[in-house]
Design a protein around this motif. Structure first.
Motif, PDB file in Angstrom:
ATOM      1  N   THR A 203       0.835  -1.198   0.000  1.00 37.91           N
ATOM      2  CA  THR A 203       0.000   0.000   0.000  1.00 37.91           C
ATOM      3  C   THR A 203       0.878   1.259   0.000  1.00 37.91           C
ATOM      4  O   THR A 203       2.106   1.186   0.081  1.00 37.91           O
ATOM      5  CB  THR A 203      -0.897   0.055   1.260  1.00 37.91           C
ATOM      6  OG1 THR A 203      -0.076   0.274   2.417  1.00 37.91           O
ATOM      7  CG2 THR A 203      -1.705  -1.219   1.415  1.00 37.91           C
ATOM      8  N   SER A 204       0.208   2.405  -0.079  1.00 34.53           N
ATOM      9  CA  SER A 204       0.893   3.685   0.145  1.00 34.53           C
ATOM     10  C   SER A 204       1.177   3.823   1.642  1.00 34.53           C
ATOM     11  O   SER A 204       0.705   3.014   2.464  1.00 34.53           O
ATOM     12  CB  SER A 204       0.016   4.839  -0.329  1.00 34.53           C
ATOM     13  OG  SER A 204      -0.247   4.757  -1.706  1.00 34.53           O
ATOM     14  N   PHE A 205       1.912   4.841   2.000  1.00 39.62           N
ATOM     15  CA  PHE A 205       2.122   5.132   3.419  1.00 39.62           C
ATOM     16  C   PHE A 205       0.878   5.793   3.996  1.00 39.62           C
ATOM     17  O   PHE A 205       0.261   6.669   3.379  1.00 39.62           O
ATOM     18  CB  PHE A 205       3.326   6.064   3.612  1.00 39.62           C
ATOM     19  CG  PHE A 205       4.641   5.346   3.690  1.00 39.62           C
ATOM     20  CD1 PHE A 205       4.881   4.427   4.714  1.00 39.62           C
ATOM     21  CD2 PHE A 205       5.643   5.596   2.768  1.00 39.62           C
ATOM     22  CE1 PHE A 205       6.099   3.759   4.803  1.00 39.62           C
ATOM     23  CE2 PHE A 205       6.863   4.926   2.850  1.00 39.62           C
ATOM     24  CZ  PHE A 205       7.091   4.012   3.865  1.00 39.62           C
ATOM     25  N   PHE A 206       0.539   5.374   5.226  1.00 36.23           N
ATOM     26  CA  PHE A 206      -0.585   5.961   5.945  1.00 36.23           C
ATOM     27  C   PHE A 206      -0.119   6.393   7.336  1.00 36.23           C
ATOM     28  O   PHE A 206       0.952   5.991   7.806  1.00 36.23           O
ATOM     29  CB  PHE A 206      -1.735   4.957   6.072  1.00 36.23           C
ATOM     30  CG  PHE A 206      -2.400   4.615   4.763  1.00 36.23           C
ATOM     31  CD1 PHE A 206      -3.397   5.427   4.248  1.00 36.23           C
ATOM     32  CD2 PHE A 206      -2.004   3.485   4.048  1.00 36.23           C
ATOM     33  CE1 PHE A 206      -4.005   5.120   3.041  1.00 36.23           C
ATOM     34  CE2 PHE A 206      -2.605   3.173   2.840  1.00 36.23           C
ATOM     35  CZ  PHE A 206      -3.610   3.995   2.336  1.00 36.23           C
ATOM     36  N   GLY A 207      -0.968   7.164   8.002  1.00 35.25           N
ATOM     37  CA  GLY A 207      -0.605   7.674   9.315  1.00 35.25           C
ATOM     38  C   GLY A 207      -0.886   6.714  10.457  1.00 35.25           C
ATOM     39  O   GLY A 207      -0.389   6.917  11.564  1.00 35.25           O
ATOM     40  N   THR A 208      -1.670   5.647  10.209  1.00 35.33           N
ATOM     41  CA  THR A 208      -1.964   4.658  11.250  1.00 35.33           C
ATOM     42  C   THR A 208      -1.770   3.248  10.709  1.00 35.33           C
ATOM     43  O   THR A 208      -1.933   2.992   9.515  1.00 35.33           O
ATOM     44  CB  THR A 208      -3.405   4.790  11.770  1.00 35.33           C
ATOM     45  OG1 THR A 208      -4.318   4.413  10.728  1.00 35.33           O
ATOM     46  CG2 THR A 208      -3.690   6.217  12.237  1.00 35.33           C
ATOM     47  N   ALA A 209      -1.463   2.303  11.603  1.00 39.20           N
ATOM     48  CA  ALA A 209      -1.304   0.893  11.218  1.00 39.20           C
ATOM     49  C   ALA A 209      -2.640   0.307  10.786  1.00 39.20           C
ATOM     50  O   ALA A 209      -2.697  -0.535   9.884  1.00 39.20           O
ATOM     51  CB  ALA A 209      -0.723   0.116  12.391  1.00 39.20           C
TER      52      ALA A 209
END
Length: 215
Positions: A203-209
């Protein structure tokens, strides 16, 4: 004759006394005039307070002559969208890959800004490569948005190693991570591995797991 002589002496004495009295009276009168006369010398300390002064006035805070100190100017904001922060390099971050309990065949990539300065994280350019497998993992899920990753802040990406309906694959206990195709990759061990890889996706980077493991 004797009587006439005494009369002349008496008259002379009286005349002398009269002259003495007149002289004393004149001296007393002059002394009184000297005492009553004002002094002709002016006293500098008794001059009027409305006379001009040679000393220039001190400038107050509101003077136009520069006596006041202007307040410090506020720092100007950077016109660039990223505020002048540089792009994150692969070596600016530390990485950890852990096998997830759910969803199955997934792992969580955690990237932490290990530097002391923020950097602009490219959310959609993450490159995951499994050694001995051809090509990099394909992209899955929606695109993310680049954001400034502060010092010590984390970003998360979900990795799928294999599909449940796909048989076979190769065993792997490490992977290579790069923030972009042009960046030099770094090798990261897979905690909880080895895993079987046959159809890698990321996936892309996100701010939460939680967001990262949704896909």
């Amino acid at each position: 004759m004797a009587h006439a002589a005494r009369s002349r002496r008496t008259t002379a004495v009286l005349a002398a006394l009269s002259l003495g009295i007149l002289a004393l009276t004149a001296c007393d009168s002059e002394a009184e005039k000297d005492t009553a006369a004002p002094s002709a010398t002016a006293n500098p300390s008794n001059t009027g307070t409305d006379q001009g002064s040679d000393t220039p006035p001190t400038n107050g805070p509101d003077d136009d002559s520069g006596g006041s100190t202007p307040p410090p100017s506020e720092a100007g904001a950077d016109d660039d969208q990223d505020g002048g922060v540089g792009m994150c390099e692969t070596t600016d971050l530390s990485y950890n890959v852990t096998v997830a309990s759910r969803p199955v065949n997934h792992a969580l990539l955690t990237a932490v800004n290990k530097g002391s300065d923020p950097c602009l994280l490219p959310a959609n350019e993450l490159v995951i490569t499994i050694p001995e497998l051809d090509g990099a993992a394909e992209h899955m899920g929606p695109d993310g948005k680049d954001w400034i990753l502060k010092a010590g802040e984390s970003a998360y990406a979900g990795i799928m190693f294999s599909r449940a309906d796909t048989a076979g694959g190769k065993s792997a206990d490490q992977m290579e991570v790069a923030l972009s195709a042009s960046g030099s990759p770094t090798t990261v061990s897979i905690s909880g591995g080895p895993v079987t890889v046959n159809d890698g996706q990321v996936t892309s980077f996100f701010g939460t797991a939680e967001d990262a493991l949704t896909y």
